[in-house]
Design a protein around this motif. Structure first.
Motif, PDB file in Angstrom:
ATOM      1  N   VAL A  15       0.853  -1.185   0.000  1.00  0.00           N
ATOM      2  CA  VAL A  15       0.000   0.000   0.000  1.00  0.00           C
ATOM      3  C   VAL A  15       0.893   1.242   0.000  1.00  0.00           C
ATOM      4  O   VAL A  15       2.018   1.206   0.497  1.00  0.00           O
ATOM      5  CB  VAL A  15      -0.960  -0.029   1.216  1.00  0.00           C
ATOM      6  N   ALA A  16       0.383   2.319  -0.586  1.00  0.00           N
ATOM      7  CA  ALA A  16       1.128   3.575  -0.652  1.00  0.00           C
ATOM      8  C   ALA A  16       0.364   4.661   0.113  1.00  0.00           C
ATOM      9  O   ALA A  16      -0.816   4.506   0.440  1.00  0.00           O
ATOM     10  CB  ALA A  16       1.341   3.992  -2.100  1.00  0.00           C
TER      11      ALA A  16
ATOM     12  N   LEU B   6      -8.101  -3.829   5.837  1.00  0.00           N
ATOM     13  CA  LEU B   6      -6.973  -3.989   4.939  1.00  0.00           C
ATOM     14  C   LEU B   6      -6.451  -5.410   5.090  1.00  0.00           C
ATOM     15  O   LEU B   6      -6.071  -5.825   6.187  1.00  0.00           O
ATOM     16  CB  LEU B   6      -5.889  -2.966   5.299  1.00  0.00           C
ATOM     17  N   VAL B   7      -6.488  -6.173   4.002  1.00  0.00           N
ATOM     18  CA  VAL B   7      -5.931  -7.525   3.963  1.00  0.00           C
ATOM     19  C   VAL B   7      -4.665  -7.408   3.129  1.00  0.00           C
ATOM     20  O   VAL B   7      -4.726  -7.204   1.922  1.00  0.00           O
ATOM     21  CB  VAL B   7      -6.929  -8.535   3.348  1.00  0.00           C
ATOM     22  N   ILE B   8      -3.519  -7.497   3.794  1.00  0.00           N
ATOM     23  CA  ILE B   8      -2.258  -7.142   3.150  1.00  0.00           C
ATOM     24  C   ILE B   8      -1.201  -8.209   3.407  1.00  0.00           C
ATOM     25  O   ILE B   8      -1.258  -8.927   4.409  1.00  0.00           O
ATOM     26  CB  ILE B   8      -1.796  -5.752   3.655  1.00  0.00           C
ATOM     27  N   ASP B   9      -0.262  -8.280   2.473  1.00  0.00           N
ATOM     28  CA  ASP B   9       0.804  -9.269   2.594  1.00  0.00           C
ATOM     29  C   ASP B   9       1.593  -9.066   3.883  1.00  0.00           C
ATOM     30  O   ASP B   9       1.848  -7.929   4.304  1.00  0.00           O
ATOM     31  CB  ASP B   9       1.746  -9.180   1.393  1.00  0.00           C
TER      32      ASP B   9
ATOM     33  N   LYS C  86       7.610  -3.169   5.963  1.00  0.00           N
ATOM     34  CA  LYS C  86       7.827  -2.257   4.844  1.00  0.00           C
ATOM     35  C   LYS C  86       6.878  -1.051   4.883  1.00  0.00           C
ATOM     36  O   LYS C  86       7.269   0.055   4.549  1.00  0.00           O
ATOM     37  CB  LYS C  86       7.664  -3.020   3.526  1.00  0.00           C
ATOM     38  N   ASN C  87       5.629  -1.270   5.266  1.00  0.00           N
ATOM     39  CA  ASN C  87       4.618  -0.214   5.283  1.00  0.00           C
ATOM     40  C   ASN C  87       4.145   0.115   6.704  1.00  0.00           C
ATOM     41  O   ASN C  87       3.013   0.560   6.898  1.00  0.00           O
ATOM     42  CB  ASN C  87       3.410  -0.624   4.447  1.00  0.00           C
ATOM     43  N   ALA C  88       4.999  -0.086   7.697  1.00  0.00           N
ATOM     44  CA  ALA C  88       4.596   0.055   9.102  1.00  0.00           C
ATOM     45  C   ALA C  88       3.958   1.416   9.403  1.00  0.00           C
ATOM     46  O   ALA C  88       2.923   1.482  10.071  1.00  0.00           O
ATOM     47  CB  ALA C  88       5.786  -0.196  10.018  1.00  0.00           C
TER      48      ALA C  88
ATOM     49  N   ILE D  80       0.505   1.683   7.695  1.00  0.00           N
ATOM     50  CA  ILE D  80      -0.462   0.797   8.344  1.00  0.00           C
ATOM     51  C   ILE D  80      -0.862   1.362   9.700  1.00  0.00           C
ATOM     52  O   ILE D  80      -2.028   1.257  10.114  1.00  0.00           O
ATOM     53  CB  ILE D  80       0.086  -0.638   8.415  1.00  0.00           C
ATOM     54  N   ALA D  81       0.066   2.014  10.390  1.00  0.00           N
ATOM     55  CA  ALA D  81      -0.269   2.676  11.657  1.00  0.00           C
ATOM     56  C   ALA D  81      -1.307   3.777  11.422  1.00  0.00           C
ATOM     57  O   ALA D  81      -2.244   3.944  12.213  1.00  0.00           O
ATOM     58  CB  ALA D  81       0.991   3.234  12.309  1.00  0.00           C
ATOM     59  N   GLN D  82      -1.158   4.532  10.310  1.00  0.00           N
ATOM     60  CA  GLN D  82      -2.156   5.554   9.967  1.00  0.00           C
ATOM     61  C   GLN D  82      -3.522   4.917   9.720  1.00  0.00           C
ATOM     62  O   GLN D  82      -4.554   5.436  10.153  1.00  0.00           O
ATOM     63  CB  GLN D  82      -1.731   6.313   8.712  1.00  0.00           C
TER      64      GLN D  82
END
Length: 167
Positions: free
Chosen positions: A67-68, A89-92, A98-100, A103-105
C-alpha cells in the motif's frame, strides 16, 4: 449492449475501456456483473471510489500486496467525511515492516483490528452497505499502473460471500 434489465443480460457486460473508472463501470445496480480490460487508465482505488460515489456510505475492504500513502490518505479522508463506514486492509505479511508507518495511519483511522496480515498477492475490494454487496477484483494495483489491466465487478452472489467469509 442491449438495454434489457434481465439479470442474465446484466451479468454479461464486457467492455474495453479507454475511459475513467466511473465511465467504465457505468451504473452500479443489484445483480450487476462487469468484465473490463483497460490500458491502465485507472487503478483499483479509482474503481472503489467510482463505486462509492454510487453506493453511498459503505464498509470497504482492500486486499493488496502493498500500500502507498495516497491510498491510505484517500480512504482516511472518506472515513472522516462519512462515506466509509468501516475499513479493512488484507495485506501481505511483508508489509508489516515495509509499510509500518502507513499501516499505523490506517489503524488510527479504522481501528486496531482493521488489518489482516496474510501471504497475499490478491487484488480485490469489497464494498458493502444495506443495498449493495460489491466485489471488485482484477490485475490492477491500488495505485496507477499504465499497463493492460483487467477488472471484474459483481454485485451479490457466492463470490462476495466467500471473500467476506475468508476475511
Amino acid at each position: 449492449m442491449s438495454s434489457t434489465s434481465a439479470p442474465a443480460a446484466r451479468r454479461s457486460r464486457a467492455v474495453e475501456s479507454f475511459q475513467t473508472a466511473a465511465e467504465c463501470i457505468g451504473t452500479v445496480e443489484p445483480g450487476m456483473s462487469l468484465f473490463a480490460i483497460t490500458r491502465g487508465q485507472f487503478s483499483m482505488i479509482d474503481a472503489v471510489l467510482a463505486c462509492l460515489d454510487q453506493t453511498g456510505p459503505a464498509a470497504v475492504s482492500l486486499w493488496t500486496w502493498t500500500v502507498a500513502e495516497y491510498e491510505i490518505q484517500c480512504l482516511n479522508a472518506l472515513r472522516t467525511d462519512g462515506r466509509l463506514t468501516s475499513g479493512r486492509l488484507v495485506i501481505d505479511y511483508g508489509a508489516r515492516n515495509k509499510n509500518a508507518g502507513l499501516i499505523a495511519q490506517w489503524k488510527a483511522s479504522h481501528g486496531p483490528e482493521s488489518v489482516r496480515y496474510v501471504v497475499n498477492h490478491a487484488k480485490m475490494a469489497t464494498i458493502r452497505n444495506d443495498q449493495f454487496k460489491l466485489l471488485l477484483r482484477g490485475s490492477m494495483n491500488l495505485n496507477f499502473n499504465p499497463r493492460f489491466e483487467q477488472l471484474d465487478i459483481t454485485e451479490g452472489g457466492a463470490d462476495f460471500d466467500l471473500v467476506e467469509q475468508i476475511e
